[in-house]
Write an enzyme that holds these catalytic residues in place. Structure first.
Site, PDB file in Angstrom:
ATOM      1  N   LEU A 374       0.813  -1.207   0.000  1.00 33.93           N
ATOM      2  CA  LEU A 374       0.000   0.000   0.000  1.00 33.93           C
ATOM      3  C   LEU A 374       0.848   1.259   0.000  1.00 33.93           C
ATOM      4  O   LEU A 374       0.440   2.302  -0.513  1.00 33.93           O
ATOM      5  CB  LEU A 374      -0.925   0.022   1.226  1.00 33.93           C
ATOM      6  CG  LEU A 374      -1.969  -1.095   1.305  1.00 33.93           C
ATOM      7  CD1 LEU A 374      -2.662  -1.055   2.653  1.00 33.93           C
ATOM      8  CD2 LEU A 374      -2.984  -0.955   0.189  1.00 33.93           C
ATOM      9  N   GLY A 377       6.308   4.069   4.814  1.00 31.55           N
ATOM     10  CA  GLY A 377       6.413   5.124   5.805  1.00 31.55           C
ATOM     11  C   GLY A 377       7.839   5.293   6.278  1.00 31.55           C
ATOM     12  O   GLY A 377       8.776   4.678   5.745  1.00 31.55           O
ATOM     13  N   PHE A 379       9.308   4.261   8.895  1.00 33.24           N
ATOM     14  CA  PHE A 379       9.951   3.155   9.599  1.00 33.24           C
ATOM     15  C   PHE A 379       9.653   1.800   8.971  1.00 33.24           C
ATOM     16  O   PHE A 379       9.986   0.784   9.536  1.00 33.24           O
ATOM     17  CB  PHE A 379       9.514   3.134  11.064  1.00 33.24           C
ATOM     18  CG  PHE A 379       9.974   4.343  11.812  1.00 33.24           C
ATOM     19  CD1 PHE A 379      11.315   4.572  12.045  1.00 33.24           C
ATOM     20  CD2 PHE A 379       9.047   5.271  12.259  1.00 33.24           C
ATOM     21  CE1 PHE A 379      11.729   5.691  12.729  1.00 33.24           C
ATOM     22  CE2 PHE A 379       9.464   6.395  12.945  1.00 33.24           C
ATOM     23  CZ  PHE A 379      10.799   6.608  13.180  1.00 33.24           C
ATOM     24  N   GLY A 380       9.011   1.758   7.810  1.00 29.03           N
ATOM     25  CA  GLY A 380       8.742   0.464   7.215  1.00 29.03           C
ATOM     26  C   GLY A 380       7.741   0.553   6.085  1.00 29.03           C
ATOM     27  O   GLY A 380       7.340   1.632   5.651  1.00 29.03           O
ATOM     28  N   LYS A 397       1.852  -3.314   8.841  1.00 23.03           N
ATOM     29  CA  LYS A 397       3.041  -2.475   8.806  1.00 23.03           C
ATOM     30  C   LYS A 397       4.256  -3.313   9.188  1.00 23.03           C
ATOM     31  O   LYS A 397       4.337  -3.821  10.305  1.00 23.03           O
ATOM     32  CB  LYS A 397       2.895  -1.286   9.756  1.00 23.03           C
ATOM     33  CG  LYS A 397       4.068  -0.306   9.712  1.00 23.03           C
ATOM     34  CD  LYS A 397       3.762   0.926  10.533  1.00 23.03           C
ATOM     35  CE  LYS A 397       4.886   1.944  10.448  1.00 23.03           C
ATOM     36  NZ  LYS A 397       4.571   3.178  11.210  1.00 23.03           N
ATOM     37  N   ASP A 493       3.830  14.293  13.227  1.00 24.56           N
ATOM     38  CA  ASP A 493       3.929  14.119  11.775  1.00 24.56           C
ATOM     39  C   ASP A 493       2.554  14.196  11.134  1.00 24.56           C
ATOM     40  O   ASP A 493       2.164  13.338  10.344  1.00 24.56           O
ATOM     41  CB  ASP A 493       4.597  12.784  11.445  1.00 24.56           C
ATOM     42  CG  ASP A 493       5.142  12.749  10.010  1.00 24.56           C
ATOM     43  OD1 ASP A 493       5.277  13.834   9.404  1.00 24.56           O
ATOM     44  OD2 ASP A 493       5.419  11.655   9.500  1.00 24.56           O
TER      45      ASP A 493
END
Length: 713
Positions: A374, A377, A379-380, A397, A493
């Site tokens: 999808l 981000g 961190f992953g 995630k 964020d």
């Protein structure tokens, strides 16, 4: 006839009784209530007893939200101090038992037709609605079953009993069922002393007048019994003075199918409010017995359950041995270092969601196929998955080994784990296997907000109503994080790609990879370990480049950038009319009296001008260069709900000045490290013009790419 399961007499070996009595005492969730499990007619019931509330550790067994507290052995759903009357007015509070219960499930009948099985429950509690002599009571309390244990929404004071507000009342998405004990007559009430069944609204579905006063002049403690039979889909409410037997006749009786209104897993609790008049809404004790519907995978035949129970000490010893062996094997695989620590902390977190086996998530995502990805981000990466056998879509995630550490995973989980709000992306579960770190969220079928704003003609344009609702939802979520959750959480964020849209295009704020909970005596969070100022260009408040700190005020700045982005249909960093930033262009149009010319032309004039101007002025107010001049989120919620006028915004954008106020004691460290580079940082910040690129700033003042792809949760 009222359904009221009674504890069965079970004859167990003495060693088993010893184990069942003492083992719960070792668990954190068992320290302030007695847990009793009984089996009646092949059904298992769990009973939770709170004989008093003298010792309440918030968010362990009970979650106290907004104005709720505890004192003198009672849950004070609204404040109990009479030293300052104004402190008692216009309040609302909720209390939830932190354990969710599976209240219904789909089952196949012998004819292969799907039917719903609904659990039964009994609740009894003592209440004292106290009013000072000569005062008029207001407003009342309710026994509440809710799908999400969230704080009362803004505006839930007065007759809304902490359940809903003028905007949300009667919305089917509320997903709550409540039994109200109302002491003030509203236009939709029969009188000022009644009990009612509330379903997603304070306009009761069924009401019943009471022959005695809920809030008499002389303080009276009442016992209330709420009985629900899942087989007949019926609820009964009985009420009597404490110490008197349960009356034969119910004060309220009504058919009710909980599965029509609640999600499968729901929470029990209480809610109350005050208005221009006040009363003390107190719960003195609480007993709750709920039929336990096991997960499909854990359901077993009755004879097997009997064998396990009768095994007594042997079963306990086998379980303990298996746990020790499993822990030893896992430590050998993962190591005795941080992985073992993370696993232990995950197991001990209160209210931790479901733990998944890696093979289940691997199958759900088709071995983490690139076609299922999808987005990506900070961190992953995030993949869409379909849980096998459950027909449930999720977003998984996957934390990257290359750019993430285990504490990043733990920080995100420990924050999102306990947050409960309808405008946050719900966390479903987690997985930690052989160093592989995974978080599982609800899948948001309509993707992220920025996709709908900027991804070209293939994506349908968001109409004005949906845009306004998105802003309203994000404001509500941020207000919850800043002011209503037990800890103050700074998101750090906030941007369009971190705002997800569910099936009904409701906003769901996600991606808590950078979020941090503030200590109670602090107003900001500094973290230099990321190598610079965390966040995304265009959404970062200017003071962050000098302090290296994230605050509620910097979150408000990011929210202001999102508001302008949604109304104008342009990214916060946009080359337009000689300006590098959207807010500067809108400020110029505001100065010239042409602010509505900034509205997204793709709407083709199909919007409400007054609301558009309201949001544009709000966006500018939140974008104020001075953090102290930005509105608080409580005020923001009132503005977007149209309860108060739009903010007054100066015609000329004020200049950024630092420091803008007194420097917080103890802040010299991070500030001094950045002061020497602040000019270079701000110069680079305003000189960079790569549209839509997420960036970071290093401590040396360099601007560089951080992540240009979509963040989905």
């Amino acid at each position: 006839m009222s359904y009221s399961p009674r504890p069965a007499v079970l004859r167990l070996p003495s060693a088993t009784i010893f184990a069942l009595f003492f083992l719960p005492l070792l668990l954190p969730s068992a320290r302030s209530q007695l847990i009793n499990t009984t089996i009646i007619s092949n059904k298992t019931y769990s009973t939770y007893t709170f004989p008093s509330f003298y010792s309440v550790n918030n968010n362990t067994n009970l979650l106290l939200l907004k104005d709720a507290d505890h004192s003198q052995g009672a849950l004070q759903l609204t404040p109990d101090s009479r030293n300052q009357i104004s402190f008692l007015l216009n309040k609302s509070g909720r209390v939830f038992f932190t354990t969710p219960f599976r209240l219904w499930e789909d089952r196949l009948s012998p004819s292969d037709n799907t039917t719903k099985y609904v659990a039964s429950f009994n609740a009894s509690f003592n209440i004292n609605v106290f009013r000072s002599e000569g005062t008029i009571p207001g407003e009342g309390l309710a026994f509440l079953i809710a799908s999400i244990p969230e704080a009362p929404p803004p505006g839930s004071e007065h007759g809304y009993l902490g359940l809903t507000n003028a905007t949300l009342d009667a919305n089917p998405d509320n997903r709550f069922v409540a039994v109200e004990f109302d002491t003030v007559k509203q236009e939709y009430d029969p009188n000022d002393n009644h009990v009612g069944l509330d379903i997603n609204s304070v306009n009761s579905t069924v009401t019943a007048n009471l022959s005695f006063l809920i809030a008499p002049v002389n303080a009276t403690i009442y016992t209330v019994w709420v009985d629900y039979d899942g087989v007949s889909r019926h609820m009964w409410v009985h009420m009597a003075i404490v110490g008197d037997p349960k009356p034969s006749a119910a004060v309220l009786s009504s058919p009710l199918d909980l599965s029509d209104y609640l999600t499968q897993y729901s929470y029990f609790g209480f809610s109350a409010s005050t208005g221009t008049n006040y009363e003390l809404n107190c719960v003195l004790s609480w007993n709750l017995t709920v039929e336990m519907i096991p997960d499909d995978k854990s359901r077993m035949p009755t004879w097997k359950l009997a064998v396990i129970v009768s095994s007594g000490v042997l079963a306990v010893m086998i379980v303990l041995a298996a746990l020790l062996v499993g822990l030893y094997v896992r430590r050998r695989k993962v190591g005795d270092g941080p992985s073992a620590v993370v696993l232990g902390m995950l197991k001990s977190l209160p209210g931790t969601p479901r733990e998944f086996e890696f093979k289940v998530l691997n199958k759900a995502t088709n071995n983490f196929d690139e076609k299922m990805k999808l987005g990506k981000g900070g961190f992953g990466e995030v993949y869409k998955g379909m849980l096998p056998g459950e027909n449930k879509a999720v977003a998984v995630k996957k934390f990257s080994r290359a750019n993430s550490r285990q504490d990043d995973f733990l920080k995100e989980l420990t924050i999102i784990n306990r947050l409960r709000h309808k405008h946050l992306v719900p966390l479903v579960g987690w997985c930690h296997t052989n160093g592989m770190l995974l978080l599982v969220y609800d899948y948001m079928p309509n993707g992220s907000l920025d996709q709908h704003l900027f991804e070209g003609p293939d994506m349908p344009i968001l109409n004005w109503e949906r845009r306004y609702n998105v802003i309203t939802g994000v404001a509500s979520a941020l207000h919850y994080l800043h002011d209503e959750y037990e800890q103050r959480v700074v998101h750090r964020d906030l941007k369009a790609s971190n705002i997800m849209l569910d099936a009904n295009f409701n906003a769901r704020l996600g991606d808590f990879g950078l979020a941090r909970a503030l200590e109670t005596d602090r107003t900001s969070y500094a973290e230099m370990e990321l190598g610079g100022v965390p966040g995304t260009m265009g959404y970062i408040a200017p003071e962050c480049f000098h302090t290296g700190k994230a605050t509620c005020e910097s979150d408000v700045f990011g929210f202001g950038a999102v508001v302008l982005e949604v109304v104008c249909g342009r990214r916060p960093r946009s080359d337009i009319a000689g300006f590098k930033f959207l807010s500067d262009w809108v400020w110029k149009l505001h100065r010239e009296g042409r602010v509505l010319e900034s509205v997204d032309p793709r709407l083709e004039g199909d919007y409400v001008p007054a609301d558009a101007e309201r949001l544009l002025l709000l966006g500018l107010a939140c974008s104020h260069p001075s953090p102290g001049e930005r509105p608080k989120m409580q005020t923001v919620v009132q503005i977007v709900s149209r309860a108060v006028a739009p903010p007054a915004v100066p015609h000329f954008k004020p200049a950024f000045v630092w420091p803008s106020g007194p420097v917080e004691e103890g802040d010299a460290g991070p500030s001094s490290r950045l002061t020497s580079t602040s000019s270079a940082v701000m110069s680079s910040y305003y000189a960079s013009s790569a549209e839509g690129t997420s960036q970071y700033l290093s401590q040396e003042g360099q601007v560089g790419p951080r992540d240009t792809s979509i963040s989905t949760v």
